[in-house]
Design a protein around this motif. Structure first.
Motif, PDB file in Angstrom:
ATOM      1  N   CYS A 189      -8.551  -6.312  -8.903  1.00 44.34           N
ATOM      2  CA  CYS A 189      -8.196  -4.670  -8.739  1.00 44.34           C
ATOM      3  C   CYS A 189      -9.333  -4.314  -9.986  1.00 44.34           C
ATOM      4  O   CYS A 189      -9.038  -4.674 -11.127  1.00 44.34           O
ATOM      5  N   PHE A 208       0.857  -1.092   0.106  1.00 41.39           N
ATOM      6  CA  PHE A 208       0.052   0.095  -0.093  1.00 41.39           C
ATOM      7  C   PHE A 208       0.862   1.161  -0.054  1.00 41.39           C
ATOM      8  O   PHE A 208       0.536   2.466  -0.464  1.00 41.39           O
ATOM      9  N   THR A 226     -10.078  -0.391  -6.137  1.00 39.00           N
ATOM     10  CA  THR A 226     -10.349  -1.387  -5.057  1.00 39.00           C
ATOM     11  C   THR A 226      -9.409  -2.591  -5.388  1.00 39.00           C
ATOM     12  O   THR A 226      -9.414  -2.941  -6.636  1.00 39.00           O
ATOM     13  N   CYS A 227      -9.089  -3.280  -4.360  1.00 38.16           N
ATOM     14  CA  CYS A 227      -8.462  -4.757  -4.505  1.00 38.16           C
ATOM     15  C   CYS A 227      -8.893  -5.598  -3.530  1.00 38.16           C
ATOM     16  O   CYS A 227      -8.856  -5.090  -2.306  1.00 38.16           O
ATOM     17  N   ARG A 248       4.568   0.439  -4.131  1.00 40.87           N
ATOM     18  CA  ARG A 248       3.151   0.696  -4.232  1.00 40.87           C
ATOM     19  C   ARG A 248       2.572   0.145  -5.157  1.00 40.87           C
ATOM     20  O   ARG A 248       2.776   0.528  -6.428  1.00 40.87           O
ATOM     21  N   PHE A 285      -7.886   1.090  -2.640  1.00 39.02           N
ATOM     22  CA  PHE A 285      -6.246   1.304  -2.790  1.00 39.02           C
ATOM     23  C   PHE A 285      -6.147   2.837  -3.243  1.00 39.02           C
ATOM     24  O   PHE A 285      -5.000   3.451  -2.763  1.00 39.02           O
ATOM     25  N   GLU A 286      -6.746   3.615  -4.134  1.00 36.38           N
ATOM     26  CA  GLU A 286      -6.519   4.959  -4.220  1.00 36.38           C
ATOM     27  C   GLU A 286      -7.874   5.903  -4.862  1.00 36.38           C
ATOM     28  O   GLU A 286      -8.863   4.947  -5.166  1.00 36.38           O
TER      29      GLU A 286
END
Length: 264
Positions: free
Chosen positions: A173, A68, A242-243, A85, A197-198
């Motif tokens: 992902c 992460f 997302t993952c 990352r 995740f972001e």
């Protein structure tokens, strides 16, 4: 945190409680028995710069790790690789898993699961991948009917799954641009655990859309509807990624993508 014993939970990253594991390592359990999870556990591990963390060899446990934050060197059994990352590491049952932080602190999210009866890893499973690996994808996913489906569907990258030799854990992902969805669905026999995740967007859990930011976690027990969406209207908005994935893997996702569910 939104949670009930049967509904699941969305856990904001800021509510996680970290405890010292010694040697510059702290850990928090985001998903586990405290939420009613019986198949999957999701931990967050923080490793101080220059320190090493290692997960003890587990004869029947399968593990997946996503970096992460921060660079370092990851080890899966006897295999090592420089990671940063967005990189992901798979450790089959019987192998160790570890990370050495480089010049800055490292944060990893760690999925853990004991193999259910009858499940065996592939002969030569893939051990390293990256969230943005688009080699194998599911596109046009319409959900499983628990909520109206959007036609603006995001692709989902399959990173660790039966086709890479993983018999139970998986790692997917989803990368959403503004206005895109990964439509609401259920897994009849699987527990779902995934992270933001972001970017910022929304997570669906059992009829409710919940705002979410990086590091937040969703847990959905079997049969509980869940999904994701990027509600921004500006096409230039940063992507929402997302993952994670259902445990054990849900064959429906691979069947929708026209893929075999045989463990290779």
């Amino acid at each position: 945190m939104s949670t009930t014993a049967t509904r699941g939970a969305v856990i904001p990253a800021g509510t996680l409680t970290f405890t010292s594991a010694g040697q510059g390592v702290t850990t928090a359990t985001a998903v586990g028995a405290h939420l009613g999870a019986r198949i999957v556990r999701l931990d967050v591990v923080r490793i101080a710069a220059g320190r090493t963390w290692a997960l003890s060899r587990a004869a029947h446990e399968e593990n997946v790790m996503v970096v992460f934050a921060g660079p370092g060197t990851a080890a899966s059994g006897a295999h090592t690789r420089e990671v940063t990352r967005g990189d992901a590491v798979y450790s089959p049952t019987g192998d160790t898993l570890g990370m050495t932080a480089a010049g800055t602190d490292v944060t990893v999210y760690l999925w853990r699961s004991r193999l259910l009866p009858g499940r065996r890893p592939g002969a030569a499973p893939a051990r390293f991948s990256r969230l943005w690996n688009t080699d194998t994808q599911l596109t046009g996913f319409t959900g499983t009917g628990q909520a109206p489906a959007s036609r603006r569907t995001a692709p989902m990258n399959f990173l660790f799954w039966p086709g890479t030799g993983s018999p139970q854990l998986c790692l997917h992902c989803g990368c959403m641009q503004a206005g895109e969805y990964f439509n609401v669905h259920v897994h009849p026999d699987s527990e779902e655990a995934f992270i933001v995740f972001e970017g910022t967007g929304q997570l669906h859990l059992d009829g409710e859309w919940i705002d979410a930011a990086p590091g937040d976690v969703l847990f959905a027990p079997p049969g509980v509807p869940h999904g994701t969406r990027h509600p921004a209207t500006d096409p230039a908005a940063p992507r929402f990624a997302t993952c994670g994935g259902p445990t054990p893997f849900d064959p429906v996702l691979y069947q929708r993508a026209g893929l075999s569910t045989e463990v290779k």
